[in-house]
Design a protein around this motif. Sequence first.
Motif, PDB file in Angstrom:
ATOM      1  N   VAL A 183       0.861  -1.184   0.000  1.00  0.00           N
ATOM      2  CA  VAL A 183       0.000   0.000   0.000  1.00  0.00           C
ATOM      3  C   VAL A 183       0.893   1.229   0.000  1.00  0.00           C
ATOM      4  O   VAL A 183       1.797   1.359   0.841  1.00  0.00           O
ATOM      5  CB  VAL A 183      -0.928   0.001   1.230  1.00  0.00           C
ATOM      6  N   ARG A 220      -8.586  -4.705   0.589  1.00  0.00           N
ATOM      7  CA  ARG A 220      -9.111  -3.544   1.315  1.00  0.00           C
ATOM      8  C   ARG A 220      -9.456  -3.905   2.755  1.00  0.00           C
ATOM      9  O   ARG A 220      -9.183  -3.140   3.687  1.00  0.00           O
ATOM     10  CB  ARG A 220     -10.339  -2.995   0.575  1.00  0.00           C
ATOM     11  N   ILE A 223      -6.162  -4.568   5.034  1.00  0.00           N
ATOM     12  CA  ILE A 223      -5.441  -3.335   5.359  1.00  0.00           C
ATOM     13  C   ILE A 223      -6.220  -2.516   6.394  1.00  0.00           C
ATOM     14  O   ILE A 223      -5.650  -1.962   7.338  1.00  0.00           O
ATOM     15  CB  ILE A 223      -5.194  -2.507   4.094  1.00  0.00           C
ATOM     16  N   CYS A 231      -8.031   1.950   1.570  1.00  0.00           N
ATOM     17  CA  CYS A 231      -7.261   2.004   0.335  1.00  0.00           C
ATOM     18  C   CYS A 231      -8.153   1.759  -0.881  1.00  0.00           C
ATOM     19  O   CYS A 231      -9.299   1.296  -0.757  1.00  0.00           O
ATOM     20  CB  CYS A 231      -6.107   1.004   0.360  1.00  0.00           C
ATOM     21  N   ALA A 256      -3.312   4.243  -0.789  1.00  0.00           N
ATOM     22  CA  ALA A 256      -3.938   4.631   0.476  1.00  0.00           C
ATOM     23  C   ALA A 256      -4.867   5.822   0.259  1.00  0.00           C
ATOM     24  O   ALA A 256      -4.514   6.775  -0.432  1.00  0.00           O
ATOM     25  CB  ALA A 256      -2.882   4.974   1.507  1.00  0.00           C
TER      26      ALA A 256
END
Length: 312
Positions: A183, A220, A223, A231, A256
């Motif tokens: 990311v 997604r 994270i 993100c 991000a």
Amino acid sequence: MTQDTLFPLGEFGFLINPLDRAAHLRDDEEKLFALEGKSNSRAFVIHRDSLLLKQDGDTVRAALTIREALGFGANPGTIFLGLRDGAPYFGMGIPPAAAEKLIGRNDVLVEPLRNVASQGIVPPSELSAIATAKSMVHFHQRHGFCSNCGSKTQMAQGGWKRECPNCKTETFPRTDPVVIMLVTDGDRCLLGRQKQFLKGMWSCLAGFVEPAETIEDAVRREILEEAGIECADVHYYKAQPWPYPYSLMIGCTARAVTTDIRIDRNELEDARWFTRDDVIAMFNNTHADGFRSPNGIAIAHHLLGEWAFGSK
């Protein structure tokens, strides 16, 4: 840039498989039995997360003859991996007691596969076939009994299936998809640490894909869950078979949308943003805090390297 001579950027471990899997032979028991008896047949012998290696002086090799494998105590049941230049290759397990008797001998090594791969003990071109053997041996060790009725199962299709003689349930090898993602926020990237990591090592975040979930959604979600970062713009990079015990690492990149980190301490020991210069220093082993990138065998090393040394 410090070059990894074993795994140049984009060429990570377990990537190249020279075997023809020859799936059409798996149902031909007579043919497989004949192949196993050929003088050029070879086997990779797996003990838990380790590989048996034949040592002849300074020469070490992973591909054993069937006679050598059985002589070391390997189980007689073989898993047909495929053909390489016409030579049949098999995977074999070995009982713990037999493996322990080999430790300390000067003609055989019982070496963790991570060391075998990362230290170049065997050629990178052999790693994928060895990974197949490891994953398949673990499959048979963990599925000896039927999940439906509890009866003892039997190996079938050259080791690529287990059958229950009682209720006829069929069990096949599994592959667990895992997303691993870099990311970025401009010239920064998000990296994390887990408690079991080697000292100073930071890596990309990763997590299993859940049922009925797309790769993009998994990136997604993981994270956000692990680092509290939202993100977008998820893109596929490359995939890597990872035999611990049978995962497929799906490499991705993402952008991000938010940047304030909120760490899930159950998943990560730490997470932070690193600049491109930080990552270059990690690759060169010159980072001021002693931080370093993952070993070149891992796809995370290549996700990081291609971003850090790519166009700015």
